[in-house]
Each structure stands twice: as structure tokens, then as C-alpha cells.
Write an enzyme that holds these catalytic residues in place. Structure first.
Site: not given
Ligand code: IMP
Ligand code: MG
Length: 209
Positions: A125, A128, A130-131, A156
Site C-alpha cells: 500500500d 514510508d 522503506g524498511n 512518502k
Molecule cells: P515502512 O515504514 O515503509 O516500512 O512502512 C511500514 C508500514 O507502515 C506500511 O506497510 C504500512 O502498513 C504502515 N504505514 C506507514 N505509513 C502509513 C500511513 O500513513 N497510514 C497507514 N499505514 C502506514
Molecule cells: Mg498497516
């Protein structure tokens, strides 16, 4: 066996949305700010489907949706893609974080089929920090596919801390907490047909608060 007294009545949610909340042509002022309308999402997903159809024509494509956030996008994107493809699922969960910040990433690949020789698109979805996507790329590499690309609806850009970027993305968005179209807050709001911003006022109304 015939069960009697089977009730189809659904319990009312604590926080009921009004009809205006579902009319994505106007901002749902009583509920939350609409960042991307249903219509804008539909148009962009159509374009992403065309991109996939051109890129993967004649290639053994598997779209690997990341549970749970990708489900709405997955359902729409596969129908916007006109080349033969397979659909598979992988699960990412982060434990130990709060409802708005990620904890330690756990990947469950028990549902992932044989991907050897396949061209895989990991679909999530949002990108964010990217981790999560970096963890997915590493986990999927173990399945020895022919190629791997990443695709997300939202990116983002200001929050990204990893040195990879999503190969395919729908929209770059600012650093705000968004829900809808599969994205959740505390496991709710995934069903909203638009992308809305959870602001302080909305957090007060969210169930569990
Ligand atoms: P990451 O920081 O890229 O690893 O994102 C981790 C996870 O956090 C994503 O797959 C989403 O499930 C959740 N996430 C990050 N930002 C948002 C947001 O703005 N709304 C809802 N879920 C988020
Ligand atoms: Mg989530």
C-alpha cells in the site's frame, strides 16, 4: 442441520460515518480530509495496470500482494492489467510499535508459491521509511525468481530512510498519516474508497480512543 434464530443484523460501529463521508466528489469535512479521491485513484490504477501490461507482456508475471494493506489495490490493479498473471500473498507485520509507528518487522512467507523463473512484482500500500519493502525484497529473493520489482500506491518521500526507491508508485504524498483504500489506523478505515488524512481531530474520534 437447519439453524434457527440466525440473525443477519450487524452491530452498529461505534463511530458511524455519514453518507457525505462516502461521497468522494466533496471533502468529508465532518470526518476527515480527503487527500486523494476515489476517482483519482481509479485513473492512476488504470495507468499502473497499463504500465504492467506493457512491461510484462510475454513474461511470467506474479503479483505478490503484501497483507493486509495491499488487498484493495491488488483487487483493482489485477483487473486493470491485461497480460496473463498469477496472484500470490505474503504477510508483513511489525510488532512492538505503536499504532502509528512500526516495530520489528516480521515476514510470514508461508503462503508464497514457487516463484522460480517468475517475474515478481511485490505490491504494497505504502512506501514510508522503506524498511518493509527492503525486508520483502530480501525475503522474496530467497524464492529465486527471475526478477523482482516493487510497486506501491503511495510513497512518502520525506520519510524514506533506505537507499532503494519503489520501482512503480501511484502518488508521492507528504508526511501525513493516511488511511483508506487498504491503509489502516488501528486496523480500521481500510474500506474507505478514498485516501484520507488522519488529523488530530480524527484521532479523537477513532475507536479505541
Ligand atoms: P515502512 O515504514 O515503509 O516500512 O512502512 C511500514 C508500514 O507502515 C506500511 O506497510 C504500512 O502498513 C504502515 N504505514 C506507514 N505509513 C502509513 C500511513 O500513513 N497510514 C497507514 N499505514 C502506514
Ligand atoms: Mg498497516
Amino acid at each position: 442441520m437447519v439453524r434457527k434464530n440466525l440473525s443477519c443484523r450487524l452491530e452498529r460501529p461505534k463511530q458511524r460515518l455519514t453518507n457525505a463521508d462516502y461521497d468522494s466528489s466533496k471533502p468529508a469535512a465532518q470526518f476527515m480530509k480527503v487527500l486523494i479521491t476515489e476517482h483519482e485513484i481509479r485513473d492512476r490504477v488504470t495507468e499502473l495496470g497499463q504500465t504492467l501490461s506493457e512491461t510484462y507482456a510475454g513474461r511470467p508475471l506474479t503479483i505478490l500482494g503484501v497483507l493486509t494493506g495491499s488487498i484493495v489495490l491488488l483487487a483493482d490493479l489485477i483487473r486493470a492489467t491485461s497480460v496473463p498473471l498469477r496472484v500470490a500473498l505474503i504477510q508483513a507485520a511489525s510488532y512492538g510499535g505503536t499504532r502509528t509507528t512500526a516495530g520489528e518487522l516480521t515476514i510470514n512467507s508461508a503462503l508464497v508459491p514457487d516463484l522460480r523463473g517468475r517475474d515478481v512484482v511485490i505490491l504494497d500500500d505504502i512506501f514510508d521509511t522503506g524498511n518493509t519493502m527492503v525486508g520483502m525484497l530480501e525475503a522474496v529473493q530467497e524464492f529465486e525468481p527471475q526478477s523482482i520489482r516493487s510497486a506501491v500506491l503511495l510513497w512518502k518521500t520525506d520519510r524514506t530512510v533506505v537507499d532503494v526507491e519503489p520501482d512503480i508508485y501511484g502518488f508521492k504524498i507528504p508526511d501525513e498519516f493516511v488511511v483508506g483504500y487498504g491503509l489502516d489506523y488501528n486496523d480500521e478505515y481500510r474500506h474507505l474508497p478514498y485516501i484520507g488524512v488522519m488529523e488530530e481531530e480524527d484521532l479523537k474520534h477513532a475507536s479505541g480512543n
